[in-house]
Design a protein around this motif. Structure first.
Motif, PDB file in Angstrom:
ATOM      1  N   THR A 198       0.851  -1.187   0.000  1.00  8.63           N
ATOM      2  CA  THR A 198       0.000   0.000   0.000  1.00  8.63           C
ATOM      3  C   THR A 198       0.890   1.241   0.000  1.00  8.63           C
ATOM      4  OG1 THR A 198      -1.694  -1.164   1.265  1.00  8.63           O
ATOM      5  CG2 THR A 198      -1.850   1.232   1.175  1.00  8.63           C
ATOM      6  N   ALA A 199       0.596   2.194  -0.863  1.00 12.01           N
ATOM      7  CA  ALA A 199       1.331   3.462  -0.931  1.00 12.01           C
ATOM      8  C   ALA A 199       0.524   4.536  -0.222  1.00 12.01           C
ATOM      9  CB  ALA A 199       1.588   3.861  -2.380  1.00 12.01           C
ATOM     10  N   ASP A 200       1.242   5.375   0.554  1.00  4.29           N
ATOM     11  CA  ASP A 200       0.608   6.466   1.298  1.00  4.29           C
ATOM     12  C   ASP A 200       1.354   7.761   1.008  1.00  4.29           C
ATOM     13  OD1 ASP A 200      -1.314   4.857   2.820  1.00  4.29           O
ATOM     14  OD2 ASP A 200       0.455   4.048   3.812  1.00  4.29           O
TER      15      ASP A 200
ATOM     16  N   GLY B 233       5.236   7.256   1.505  1.00  2.00           N
ATOM     17  CA  GLY B 233       5.880   5.995   1.862  1.00  2.00           C
ATOM     18  C   GLY B 233       5.117   4.809   1.296  1.00  2.00           C
ATOM     19  N   VAL B 234       5.707   3.671   1.439  1.00  2.00           N
ATOM     20  CA  VAL B 234       5.121   2.406   0.992  1.00  2.00           C
ATOM     21  C   VAL B 234       5.120   1.441   2.156  1.00  2.00           C
ATOM     22  CG1 VAL B 234       5.294   0.456  -0.596  1.00  2.00           C
ATOM     23  CG2 VAL B 234       5.867   2.761  -1.386  1.00  2.00           C
ATOM     24  N   THR B 235       3.956   0.839   2.390  1.00  2.00           N
ATOM     25  CA  THR B 235       3.813  -0.138   3.471  1.00  2.00           C
ATOM     26  C   THR B 235       3.558  -1.517   2.868  1.00  2.00           C
ATOM     27  OG1 THR B 235       2.851   1.555   4.912  1.00  2.00           O
ATOM     28  CG2 THR B 235       2.530  -0.737   5.556  1.00  2.00           C
ATOM     29  N   GLY B 236       4.301  -2.480   3.321  1.00  2.00           N
ATOM     30  CA  GLY B 236       4.138  -3.841   2.821  1.00  2.00           C
ATOM     31  C   GLY B 236       4.057  -4.842   3.950  1.00  2.00           C
ATOM     32  N   SER B 237       3.332  -5.921   3.707  1.00  2.00           N
ATOM     33  CA  SER B 237       3.242  -7.008   4.688  1.00  2.00           C
ATOM     34  C   SER B 237       3.138  -8.330   3.946  1.00  2.00           C
ATOM     35  CB  SER B 237       2.035  -6.814   5.617  1.00  2.00           C
ATOM     36  OG  SER B 237       0.833  -6.863   4.883  1.00  2.00           O
ATOM     37  N   TRP B 238       3.717  -9.349   4.546  1.00  2.00           N
ATOM     38  CA  TRP B 238       3.722 -10.680   3.933  1.00  2.00           C
ATOM     39  C   TRP B 238       3.718 -11.712   5.048  1.00  2.00           C
ATOM     40  CZ3 TRP B 238       7.347 -12.116  -0.736  1.00  2.00           C
ATOM     41  CH2 TRP B 238       6.892 -13.317  -1.312  1.00  2.00           C
TER      42      TRP B 238
END
Length: 512
Positions: A327-329, A353-358
């Protein structure tokens, strides 16, 4: 019976639903308004509660589609905050201080040196003794989902398939309502026919009673004959009373299906007068053709096929658990200057910023969801196969009932002719003194029974045809929502393009 008011409604998923977006205002029925079967069907389609509820369900699922689609588009959020903090909490912690003294430098963890500002001794002392207890913040943030492993796109497809399924459910409700209206309309006609039969029977029995009374007064017959005629007449009256009561109940049931509120009439009978006849002009298709029509047109089966498509997309949603989510914010923020004693002093700036989760390891949770989705897909397929068999049984039952009613009509038509002849002979024998009154009464009962059985068979025939039209979806024709393989084949056989609405096939009206 194939009603003349065949409904052809175009249902499109790309835009709004035309029929569901327009409120239909139905004028109130006038007192004792004559009502044909076609008019009854049209009234029910406009204001039957089940149809109205099904339309509202379509609107609800349309809202679900919009809600799910919103996940694929940017989200803009505006936020603000104001905080008042007790001074004692700030004094306990104290502001951060520099250990390097005035004019020194501080070194960050990454090794880069930045010049530390030299605070004024008076200002530092004042800030320490009188810290800022109020703060405020205003920000606008834009978020955009970049990647979800196909979860969002599959969820959008599920929502659209669900909307299509509710449209097919509406079609099935419409077909069921039309069949109910026809059945209840025919019930009124049946009760009226039975009333006519019973009234004619009572008139004949009354004439026989009068004849026996005259003969008794003339001294040609005993008192016993008069008593027999009176008993026969008295026994016939309850059947007429029952027929009239059944007619009132049938009218009330029809009014309820048509959405007519009888309470507004002071609890009286609905102001409708169904007009028509129980005829048997309509003929069903052959079994093989009827089975084919049911599988191609029946909304119930189309809804089941949509459920299969939904379960396929559910598998994609479950498989997305193996994929990362990004997700980009970005946004802009304005807040008070924490180094100033005035709330009017503020600083502004942008951020992104960019938020990532895996989920690298979830102890098999995603694997379990995938297995569930696959099992649900197999259940949907099994349910569809069973639904096809159910439709086949309903079609064959309807055809059997049509054939049974038709055979009964033929037999009772012949029986009425024989009963009329038997009554004529019994009457002549009684007049000539060679017969008995019991022979006349027995012949009259047999004639009444044959006539009642005939109108009941005609009613059963029309009911069977109404059910046949329902199970084969012959009451209505619709423009298709998606390119159903079975419908494509049907269109090709009829020489029509996909999406066109073929002209309805008229079999002939059985209510005029």
């Amino acid at each position: 019976m194939k009603t003349n008011s065949i409904l052809a409604v175009a249902m499109l998923t790309a835009g709004a639903l035309a029929f569901a977006q327009t409120e239909v205002l139905v004028p109130p029925l006038r007192p004792m308004q004559d009502l044909t079967l076609d008019e009854a069907v049209e009234t029910a389609v406009k204001q039957n509660p089940d149809i109205i509820n099904a339309e509202q369900e379509i609107r609800r699922t349309r809202g679900v589609v919009l809600e799910v689609e919103a996940q694929a588009f940017p989200q803009i959020t505006a936020g603000s905050s104001f905080t008042q903090t007790q001074k004692q909490l700030l004094l306990d912690g104290g502001p951060p201080t520099s250990s390097g003294g005035s004019g020194g430098t501080s070194t960050s963890g990454s090794g880069s040196a930045t010049a530390a500002p030299t605070p004024l001794p008076s200002s530092s002392s004042s800030a320490a003794s009188n810290p800022m207890t109020q703060s405020w913040d205003v920000n606008v943030t834009v978020s955009q989902l970049i990647y979800s492993g196909g979860q969002v796109s599959a969820a959008i497809h599920i929502a659209k398939y669900t909307q299509d399924a509710t449209i097919y459910s509406l079609r099935d409700v419409v077909d069921t309502t039309i069949a109910n209206v026809r059945s209840q309309f025919y019930a009124v006609l049946l009760d009226r026919a039975i009333i006519e039969v019973q009234e004619e029977n009572i008139n004949l029995l009354q004439s026989q009673l009068t004849d026996q009374q005259n003969r008794f007064q003339a001294g040609t017959v005993p008192r016993f004959n008069v008593l027999q005629a009176e008993v026969a007449l008295a026994n016939a009256r309850p059947q007429l009373i029952q027929a009239r009561d059944d007619n009132d109940v049938a009218l009330l049931n029809l009014a309820r299906t048509l959405g007519i509120n009888t309470n507004e009439l002071g609890g009286g009978m609905p102001p409708i007068n169904p007009v028509g006849e129980l005829t048997t002009d309509e003929r069903p298709e052959a079994l093989n053709e009827a089975l084919q029509l049911a599988q191609e047109r029946r909304p119930f089966l189309k809804e089941q096929r949509e459920q299969i498509l939904i379960q396929v997309e559910n598998i994609k949603v479950a498989l997305a658990g193996y994929q990362p989510r990004l997700t980009a914010d970005a946004g802009y923020e304005m807040r008070n200057d924490e180094y100033s004693k005035s709330l009017k002093d503020y600083v502004t700036g942008w951020f992104y910023g960019v938020t990532g989760s895996w989920d690298v390891w979830d102890s098999g949770a995603t694997y379990g969801r995938v297995k569930q989705a696959k099992a649900q897909l197999e259940e949907a397929k099994t349910s569809y196969d069973d639904a096809v068999r159910q439709v086949d049984v309903e079609v064959q039952q309807a055809l059997d009932q049509v054939q049974e009613s038709e055979d009964t009509i033929v037999s009772q038509t012949k029986a009425i002719e024989e009963a009329q002849e038997a009554l004529r002979l019994a009457t002549e024998r009684l007049t000539a003194g060679a017969g008995t009154q019991l022979d006349v009464l027995s012949a009259q009962v047999a004639l009444t029974q044959s006539r009642t059985t005939l109108v009941q068979a005609q009613y059963n025939y029309n009911i069977a045809m109404a059910q046949f039209d329902r199970v084969t979806a012959s009451n209505t024709r619709w423009a298709e929502l998606f390119q159903d393989p079975m419908v494509e084949r049907q269109r090709a056989q009829e020489g029509l393009a996909i999406g066109t609405v073929p002209a309805p096939t008229q079999r002939g009206s059985s209510a005029k």
